[in-house]
Structure formats: structure tokens, C-alpha cells
Enzyme design. Structure first.
Site, PDB file in Angstrom:
ATOM      1  N   ALA A   1       2.106   2.594  -2.677  1.00 40.94           N
ATOM      2  CA  ALA A   1       3.180   2.273  -3.624  1.00 40.94           C
ATOM      3  C   ALA A   1       3.432   3.385  -4.641  1.00 40.94           C
ATOM      4  CB  ALA A   1       2.831   0.975  -4.361  1.00 40.94           C
ATOM      5  N   SER A   2       2.603   4.449  -4.629  1.00 42.06           N
ATOM      6  CA  SER A   2       2.743   5.457  -5.685  1.00 42.06           C
ATOM      7  C   SER A   2       3.836   6.472  -5.395  1.00 42.06           C
ATOM      8  CB  SER A   2       1.411   6.187  -5.888  1.00 42.06           C
ATOM      9  OG  SER A   2       0.989   6.751  -4.674  1.00 42.06           O
ATOM     10  N   SER A   3       4.333   6.536  -4.153  1.00 36.19           N
ATOM     11  CA  SER A   3       5.416   7.494  -3.899  1.00 36.19           C
ATOM     12  C   SER A   3       6.167   7.125  -2.636  1.00 36.19           C
ATOM     13  CB  SER A   3       4.853   8.924  -3.792  1.00 36.19           C
ATOM     14  OG  SER A   3       4.237   9.120  -2.548  1.00 36.19           O
ATOM     15  N   GLY A   4       7.200   7.912  -2.354  1.00 34.43           N
ATOM     16  CA  GLY A   4       7.935   7.805  -1.098  1.00 34.43           C
ATOM     17  C   GLY A   4       8.479   6.423  -0.801  1.00 34.43           C
TER      18      GLY A   4
ATOM     19  N   TYR B   1      -1.291  11.087  14.772  1.00 37.71           N
ATOM     20  CA  TYR B   1      -0.276  10.295  14.064  1.00 37.71           C
ATOM     21  C   TYR B   1       0.442   9.347  15.029  1.00 37.71           C
ATOM     22  CZ  TYR B   1       3.689   9.123  11.115  1.00 37.71           C
ATOM     23  OH  TYR B   1       4.628   8.434  10.401  1.00 37.71           O
TER      24      TYR B   1
ATOM     25  N   SER C   1       6.547   3.801  13.257  1.00 41.52           N
ATOM     26  CA  SER C   1       7.402   4.977  13.395  1.00 41.52           C
ATOM     27  C   SER C   1       8.095   4.946  14.751  1.00 41.52           C
ATOM     28  CB  SER C   1       6.537   6.225  13.275  1.00 41.52           C
ATOM     29  OG  SER C   1       7.278   7.370  13.580  1.00 41.52           O
TER      30      SER C   1
ATOM     31  N   THR D   1       0.869  -1.186   0.000  1.00 43.07           N
ATOM     32  CA  THR D   1       0.000   0.000   0.000  1.00 43.07           C
ATOM     33  C   THR D   1       0.903   1.232   0.000  1.00 43.07           C
ATOM     34  OG1 THR D   1      -0.167  -0.020   2.415  1.00 43.07           O
ATOM     35  CG2 THR D   1      -1.925  -1.119   1.197  1.00 43.07           C
TER      36      THR D   1
HETATM   37  N1  LIG Z   1       8.835   9.980   5.821  1.00 46.44           N
HETATM   38  C1  LIG Z   1       9.166   9.714   7.080  1.00 46.44           C
HETATM   39  O1  LIG Z   1      10.095  10.351   7.638  1.00 46.44           O
HETATM   40  C2  LIG Z   1       8.474   8.623   7.860  1.00 46.44           C
HETATM   41  C3  LIG Z   1       8.910   8.330   9.170  1.00 46.44           C
HETATM   42  C4  LIG Z   1       8.260   7.329   9.916  1.00 46.44           C
HETATM   43  C5  LIG Z   1       7.206   6.597   9.333  1.00 46.44           C
HETATM   44  N2  LIG Z   1       6.808   6.883   8.053  1.00 46.44           N
HETATM   45  C6  LIG Z   1       5.673   6.094   7.501  1.00 46.44           C
HETATM   46  O2  LIG Z   1       6.012   5.598   6.208  1.00 46.44           O
HETATM   47  C7  LIG Z   1       4.800   5.363   5.465  1.00 46.44           C
HETATM   48  C8  LIG Z   1       4.974   5.953   4.034  1.00 46.44           C
HETATM   49  O3  LIG Z   1       5.119   7.378   4.136  1.00 46.44           O
HETATM   50  P1  LIG Z   1       6.013   8.268   3.102  1.00 46.44           P
HETATM   51  O4  LIG Z   1       6.954   9.075   3.935  1.00 46.44           O
HETATM   52  O5  LIG Z   1       6.544   7.403   2.009  1.00 46.44           O
HETATM   53  O6  LIG Z   1       4.884   9.273   2.611  1.00 46.44           O
HETATM   54  P2  LIG Z   1       4.402   9.715   1.122  1.00 46.44           P
HETATM   55  O7  LIG Z   1       5.566   9.957   0.208  1.00 46.44           O
HETATM   56  O8  LIG Z   1       3.444  10.825   1.400  1.00 46.44           O
HETATM   57  O9  LIG Z   1       3.626   8.430   0.589  1.00 46.44           O
HETATM   58  C9  LIG Z   1       2.404   8.058   1.149  1.00 46.44           C
HETATM   59  C10 LIG Z   1       1.783   7.006   0.249  1.00 46.44           C
HETATM   60  O10 LIG Z   1       0.557   6.567   0.864  1.00 46.44           O
HETATM   61  C11 LIG Z   1      -0.494   6.734  -0.080  1.00 46.44           C
HETATM   62  N3  LIG Z   1      -1.749   7.049   0.630  1.00 46.44           N
HETATM   63  C12 LIG Z   1      -1.985   8.061   1.512  1.00 46.44           C
HETATM   64  N4  LIG Z   1      -3.285   8.031   1.922  1.00 46.44           N
HETATM   65  C13 LIG Z   1      -3.859   6.958   1.295  1.00 46.44           C
HETATM   66  C14 LIG Z   1      -5.167   6.405   1.286  1.00 46.44           C
HETATM   67  N5  LIG Z   1      -6.145   6.926   2.014  1.00 46.44           N
HETATM   68  N6  LIG Z   1      -5.406   5.292   0.534  1.00 46.44           N
HETATM   69  C15 LIG Z   1      -4.421   4.747  -0.204  1.00 46.44           C
HETATM   70  N7  LIG Z   1      -3.150   5.216  -0.262  1.00 46.44           N
HETATM   71  C16 LIG Z   1      -2.882   6.326   0.483  1.00 46.44           C
HETATM   72  C17 LIG Z   1      -0.054   7.884  -1.000  1.00 46.44           C
HETATM   73  O11 LIG Z   1      -0.790   7.810  -2.222  1.00 46.44           O
HETATM   74  P3  LIG Z   1      -1.017   9.093  -3.204  1.00 46.44           P
HETATM   75  O12 LIG Z   1       0.177   9.080  -4.120  1.00 46.44           O
HETATM   76  O13 LIG Z   1      -2.313   8.774  -3.863  1.00 46.44           O
HETATM   77  O14 LIG Z   1      -1.049  10.321  -2.317  1.00 46.44           O
HETATM   78  C18 LIG Z   1       1.433   7.540  -1.150  1.00 46.44           C
HETATM   79  O15 LIG Z   1       1.647   6.509  -2.084  1.00 46.44           O
HETATM   80  C19 LIG Z   1       3.673   6.026   6.284  1.00 46.44           C
HETATM   81  O16 LIG Z   1       2.992   5.008   7.021  1.00 46.44           O
HETATM   82  C20 LIG Z   1       4.427   6.939   7.257  1.00 46.44           C
HETATM   83  O17 LIG Z   1       3.694   7.169   8.437  1.00 46.44           O
HETATM   84  C21 LIG Z   1       7.412   7.878   7.288  1.00 46.44           C
END
Ligand SMILES: NC(=O)c1ccc[n+]([C@@H]2O[C@H](COP(=O)([O-])OP(=O)(O)OC[C@H]3O[C@@H](n4cnc5c(N)ncnc54)[C@H](OP(=O)(O)O)[C@@H]3O)[C@@H](O)[C@H]2O)c1
Length: 304
Positions: free
Chosen positions: A10-13, A162, A140, A8
Site C-alpha cells: 500500500a505504500s506506493s504504485g 516473476y 499479471s 499489501t
Molecule cells: N507495474 C506494472 O506494470 C505491473 C504489471 C502487472 C502486475 N503488476 C503487479 O502489481 C503489484 C504492485 O506493483 P507496482 O507496479 O505497484 O510496484 P511498486 O510501485 O514497486 O509497489 C510495490 C509495493 O509492494 C511493496 N513490497 C515489495 N516487497 C515487499 C515485501 N517483501 N513486503 C511487503 N511489501 C513489499 C512495496 O513496498 P515498499 O514501498 O516498502 O518498497 C510497494 O508498496 C505487483 O504484484 C506487481 O507484480 C504490476
């Protein structure tokens, strides 16, 4: 037999980086991209297939904050007989919260409950003791016991949705292992570290992160959690992908870490969790599931 992975977010990050790393390790993988935006999902699929033409990459449309969408995605996955797994911030990180069309808090629905329903619906596909399945939750380091309450599991009243949802993720992980290990389903949690993605750009705009970069690079010599790139953030996910899930300790969180010189490694942290709270939270989720199933059925009856 081909490994099957469902990602899930998978489209970014981090989710996107994980897909790339998984295919680099195993180009025969069956990878399913679970995204809410089909246009983005198809674009990612095309890019991945251009690099890994032998892989099987499919997409499924799911908005995990919308339960009807989760049910529909599960139905489709069951029909396709495709399956399995997970992924969709830190210290500073908070998410704006609001109420979804299902009447749930959005952060709770997105980070926990939508995924919980996904797992419940896919149970028959995930549970077979002869061939274990692995769920990996992107939790996290920011999961804090003090921000979570069993009396308010959706965090309607608090200011840290969060952190609460991530602590709830850790609790659910423990309860899932307790209930499902004997049926061949294993769950783990990771933290990717602080990664510059759309999520972190929600805290500070990209140009400010760029200005802060020299300081952050220096901080890396003292704090291994500044993984910074999505690739680095997936280190713990990839490490877990190589482990036998049966051999893992459910009370441990696996943390992606990066040294000051940029080398990646995985470190571990014992979670501050008691199994009784995990079990009570799990029972609360089952109760909530019963209620939303009734509401969702009523809604679909009303629409048809
Ligand atoms: N970045 C950090 O420093 C960090 C640190 C600790 C934990 N995390 C965790 O890592 C995970 C990924 O985060 P990221 O940093 O990669 O963020 P991100 O770049 O914003 O990516 C989030 C992804 O989740 C998808 N998404 C969000 N809401 C959704 C929904 N309602 N239904 C389906 N898909 C949804 C987005 O899709 P769209 O492309 O459609 O928006 C995108 O593919 C999260 O659980 C976050 O809490 C991140």
C-alpha cells in the site's frame, strides 16, 4: 457494517492508488495498510486521513518475503480483530531473485508464499459463510504456464521467477476457490496492465520511459494493456470490489484496460489452467507450509 480491506504493497504504485480509489468510493471503509516500511505506511495513512477523515485507516508492519514478519503481522491482526484482502509486471518484467533468510526464493516468497501464509493465518477471520470475504490477487498478463513447473514451484532453476510466480498465483486462486468457497471465502485475480511504478522503473529508468512516451501513447490505440498510471491500473480491482464474489468465474482473469483516448474499462481472459495442477500446487504449498512452520518454531525457540 463497515467493509474491511487489507492492502499489501500500500505504500506506493498500484497498492497506493487502490487505497485512494477505495476511499473515494466508500469513505467509511476500514482500511489496513500492510507495509514493510512503517515510516512510509504512516506517511500514507496521514495523507489518506487528511482527504478522508471519516475513514478508519490503520497500518500493520509486514515484509511478505520474511515469514516471521508475516506470522507476527497475522498475530497482530487477529488480536485487533481487523482484517482482510490483498495486493502487493509485465511481458518485459522480471524480478531479481535471491534466497531469503527463510531459505525461500524471494520472488516466490513475496508474490505467493508470504500471502499464502497471511491467508492461512487469517482463515478464521476470513471464513464465514454468512458474510463472504474476497481476496484479490494482483497477478499479471505475464503469467505463463511454460515458465512454471510443479517440480520447481519456487523457480530455483529457471530464468523467469516473476512469470512463474504470477502463474502460481493464478493456480492458487483456482485452488483457494475450490477449497474455501463453501466457507464464504472467494478469490479472484487481476492484471493492472503496464503501469509506470517503481517496478517498471526497475526495467528502464524514468527518463527512458518519458522518451518512449509518444510511442507508447500511439501503441495504446492498438494494445489496451498500456494503462500507464497506477490509478488506471486499479480499474479491475475496483470493478471486482463492486461485484458479488459468489457470481464470479474462478477461471477468469480480470484485466485493467485503457483505450487510446484514455478511458478505462475491464476486460476478461480465460486462464490457461487445469484444476488438477492447481490442486497439486496447493498440496505442495501446504507441504512447504508444514516445513517452514517447523523451521520458524525452531528459530524462535533458539532465539528465546
Ligand atoms: N507495474 C506494472 O506494470 C505491473 C504489471 C502487472 C502486475 N503488476 C503487479 O502489481 C503489484 C504492485 O506493483 P507496482 O507496479 O505497484 O510496484 P511498486 O510501485 O514497486 O509497489 C510495490 C509495493 O509492494 C511493496 N513490497 C515489495 N516487497 C515487499 C515485501 N517483501 N513486503 C511487503 N511489501 C513489499 C512495496 O513496498 P515498499 O514501498 O516498502 O518498497 C510497494 O508498496 C505487483 O504484484 C506487481 O507484480 C504490476
Amino acid at each position: 457494517m463497515r467493509k474491511v480491506v487489507l492492502v499489501t504493497g500500500a505504500s506506493s504504485g498500484i497498492g497506493l492508488a487502490l487505497c485512494k480509489r477505495l476511499l473515494a468510493e466508500d469513505n467509511e471503509l476500514y482500511l489496513c495498510l500492510a507495509c514493510r516500511n512503517t515510516g512510509k505506511a504512516e506517511a500514507v495513512r496521514a495523507t489518506l486521513l487528511a482527504c478522508y477523515p471519516t475513514a478508519e485507516v490503520t497500518t500493520v508492519q509486514v515484509d511478505v518475503s520474511n515469514l516471521q514478519s508475516v506470522f507476527e503481522a497475522c498475530k497482530e491482526l487477529k488480536q485487533r480483530k481487523a482484517i482482510h484482502m490483498f495486493s502487493t509486471a509485465e511481458g518485459l518484467l522480471t524480478q531479481q531473485d535471491r534466497v531469503t533468510a527463510d531459505g525461500l526464493q524471494e520472488v516466490f516468497a513475496t508474490n505467493i508464499f508470504g500471502h499464502f501464509i497471511l491467508i492461512r493465518e487469517l482463515e478464521p477471520l476470513l471464513c464465514h459463510s454468512y458474510n463472504p470475504s474476497q481476496l484479490i490477487w494482483t497477478s499479471s498478463r505475464n503469467a505463463r504456464k511454460s515458465n512454471f513447473s510443479l517440480e520447481d514451484i519456487q523457480h530455483r532453476k529457471g530464468q523467469e521467477p516473476y512469470s512463474s510466480s504470477k502463474y502460481a498465483t493464478d493456480l492458487l486462486n483456482v485452488a483457494l476457490n475450490r477449497h474455501f468457497n463453501q466457507q464464504g471465502l472467494y478469490s479472484s485475480v487481476i492484471c493492472p496492465g503496464t503501469v509506470l511504478t517503481n517496478l517498471t522503473y526497475g526495467i528502464l529508468p524514468p527518463f527512458l520511459w518519458t522518451l518512449l512516451m509518444p510511442v507508447i501513447w500511439l501503441l495504446r490505440f492498438f494494445a489496451n494493456s498500456f494503462t500507464l498510471t497506477p490509478y488506471n491500473g486499479t480499474e479491475a480491482l475496483i470493478w471486482l470490489f463492486h461485484q458479488k464474489p459468489e457470481s464470479l468465474n474462478p477461471l477468469i482473469k480480470y484485466l485493467s484496460a485503457t483505450t487510446g483516448f484514455g478511458s478505462n474499462y475491464v476486460t476478461v481472459e480465460k486462464m490457461d489452467i487445469d484444476e488438477d495442477t492447481a490442486e497439486r500446487f496447493y498440496q505442495n504449498l501446504l507441504e512447504l507450509e508444514k516445513r517452514v512452520r517447523v523451521n520458524t518454531t525452531q528459530k524462535s525457540d533458539h532465539q528465546s
